[in-house]
Design a protein around this motif. Sequence first.
Motif, PDB file in Angstrom:
ATOM      1  N   VAL A 150      10.320 -11.017 -27.413  1.00 22.90           N
ATOM      2  CA  VAL A 150      10.008  -9.848 -26.584  1.00 22.90           C
ATOM      3  C   VAL A 150       9.335 -10.282 -25.281  1.00 22.90           C
ATOM      4  O   VAL A 150       9.699  -9.837 -24.192  1.00 22.90           O
ATOM      5  N   PRO A 158      11.039 -12.465 -16.028  1.00 20.45           N
ATOM      6  CA  PRO A 158      10.698 -11.957 -14.691  1.00 20.45           C
ATOM      7  C   PRO A 158       9.883 -12.943 -13.852  1.00 20.45           C
ATOM      8  O   PRO A 158      10.136 -13.087 -12.656  1.00 20.45           O
ATOM      9  N   ALA A 199      11.491 -11.837 -22.624  1.00 13.80           N
ATOM     10  CA  ALA A 199      12.281 -10.862 -21.865  1.00 13.80           C
ATOM     11  C   ALA A 199      11.438 -10.079 -20.861  1.00 13.80           C
ATOM     12  O   ALA A 199      11.807  -9.928 -19.705  1.00 13.80           O
ATOM     13  N   THR A 200      10.282  -9.586 -21.308  1.00 14.60           N
ATOM     14  CA  THR A 200       9.522  -8.665 -20.458  1.00 14.60           C
ATOM     15  C   THR A 200       8.555  -9.377 -19.510  1.00 14.60           C
ATOM     16  O   THR A 200       8.099  -8.779 -18.552  1.00 14.60           O
TER      17      THR A 200
END
Lengths: 292, 292
Positions: free
Chosen positions: B184, B192, B187-188
Motif C-alpha cells: 500500500v 509518488p 503505491a501511495t
Amino acid sequence: MFNRLCIIGVGLIGGSIARAARQQGLCNNIVGYGRKLDEQNLKTAKSLGVIDDYTLELDKAVQDVDCVVIATPVASIESIFTQLKPLWSNDAIYTDVGSTKGSVIAAAQKVFGVVPDNLVPAHPIAGAENSGVTASVDDLFLNKRLIITPADNASPEAVQKIQVFWERLGSLVSVMDVQHHDSVLAATSHLPHILAFALVDMLGHKDEQSEIFQYAAGGFKDFTRIASSDPTMWKDICAANKDEIIPLIEQLKGELDKIQRLLETNDSQQLFETFTYAKNARQRFLDQFYNN
Amino acid sequence: MFNRLCIIGVGLIGGSIARAARQQGLCNNIVGYGRKLDEQNLKTAKSLGVIDDYTLELDKAVQDVDCVVIATPVASIESIFTQLKPLWSNDAIYTDVGSTKGSVIAAAQKVFGVVPDNLVPAHPIAGAENSGVTASVDDLFLNKRLIITPADNASPEAVQKIQVFWERLGSLVSVMDVQHHDSVLAATSHLPHILAFALVDMLGHKDEQSEIFQYAAGGFKDFTRIASSDPTMWKDICAANKDEIIPLIEQLKGELDKIQRLLETNDSQQLFETFTYAKNARQRFLDQFYNN
C-alpha cells in the motif's frame, strides 16, 4: 489605452482580464460575447459589472472595437477564427489566452492563409481551481508570467501594444517564438499534468480493489492536485501539443528506467545523487518562483 | 500507561511522540537516547522539556523502561536491534516508526533469529517538511493514520498496549500484515516520491540548458513538493521496499505507454475518459482524506 474592448468567452480568464482592464483604466467600454448556451454566464458577468454589455451576435460584439481578446478553450480557436474572418478589422488588435500556441498559429494559417499581422497570441501562466466569471478576480495576472508569441510578420505596433496591455494587467511579459513556448510548457505544465492523471488513474483502479487511498497522506494530496483539473480542457491541450509532449513522455520513461535499474542493482550512491540533484533543482525553481 | 518510556532518536517523530505522550499522561518519565553526534539535539530536547533526561549509553537508556520507541531512520534499524539484543527485556514493549515494515521484520529475524514477541512495528503516516526536535509538536499524530504490523507470534497484550498507546497519541490505528503495508505504501507514497524526484531530475537538466523553471507555476510547485524530501531518508526507503516499488514503476511505464498511444492515435475520447476517471478517483481520495 483602448476605447472599446471585446472579450470572447467571459469565464475565469476573460472575466479577470475585464476586471483588471477596468481597474487599470485600460478601456472605456467592455463588451462580452458568447454562445446562446453561455447567456446565463454573460448575464452574471454584466450584473457583476465585469462587462458593460454582452451580445450573442459576433458582428455586433466586434463592431468598432480596438481590441479583441479571445478567451475561449484551446480547441475552439479555429472555429472562432472562422467566424471572425469576415469581420476582421485592420483597425483592431487581436490576442488570445490559449495554453498551447502552435495550435493557434496553425489555426490562423488554416483560416486566413497567413497569420494576420494584427494577431498577437498570448499565454498567461495563471489559473485557478475554479472556473466561470464568478471565479474571476482583478489580480489573477498580478506578478504572473505571461508569454506572447508573435509571428514573424506581426506588426511591431500591435506587439508593443499587446505587451503593454498585459503588463498593465499585472503580468511579467516574455516574448518567445511559438515552438519554444510549446516546448517549455510541455515540460513544466503538460507533462506534470499527464503524470498526475496517469498515476491517479493507475492507483484509482488499485483503490477499487484494496482501498489504498485511506492510507494516502498530505504529500499524495499535493502531488495529485493537478489531476483534479478539467479533463476536457486537458485532453485538448494534450492533443494540441502532442508533438512536444510525446518525446517528453519517452524521456520520462527513460528516467524511470534509470531509477529502476539503480534499485535493481542496489546502487544506493547513484540513487542518493539523483534525489539530491532533484531536491537542489527544485530549490532553484522555488528561489525563482518566490523572487518573481 | 507506562512508568518509564525510552525514545531512541529524538527528532521530529521521536520528539513529537514524547510531547504527545507527556501531554496525554501516558508515562511518568521519558529518557532520550542518541549517538555522540546527536548530543546537541538531545540537549535541546531536554532544555525544551520534551524529554526528562538523555544518555549516550544504550544500557542506561533502556534500564527499567516499560516501553522503547525506536524513532531512527529506516536504514539504522538492524544496527539498533544488534545493540539492543544483549539488553532486550521481556518486561518491556518495543515499537518503531519506520516507513517500510518488511525491512524491520527482516532485520529482527536476522538479529534475533525470530521476531521477538514483544516487538510491535508501527508506521505513523505523518510527517512534516522540517526535521529535528525543534520541529516536534504534540499534535503531529492527531487524526493521522497509523499502521501496526505485528508478526504472527506477537504477544496479544503487547499489540493491544501499543495500539492503545498510539491511539492515545491521537492516531487512527489500523492493523495490517507487513506485506500489505509495504504494498500500500509503495503505491501511495514511495512511487509518488520517485516520480517527483524523476521528473525534477529530468527537468532540472533541461533548466540548466534553457531556463524553463522561470515559466513553471503553482501547479508545478505543488506537484514537485515531495521532490524536496530528504534524499538520504528516501534512498533508504526505496532500497528497503524495492521489491514492491519496482513492479509499480513497471506498471506506471505501461500507463504512460497507454497515454502516449492515445495521443499518437488522436484518441481524444479515451484520453478524456482516462483523465475523467483520474479526476473522480482523486475526489474519492479527497472525500476520505477530509472525513478522517
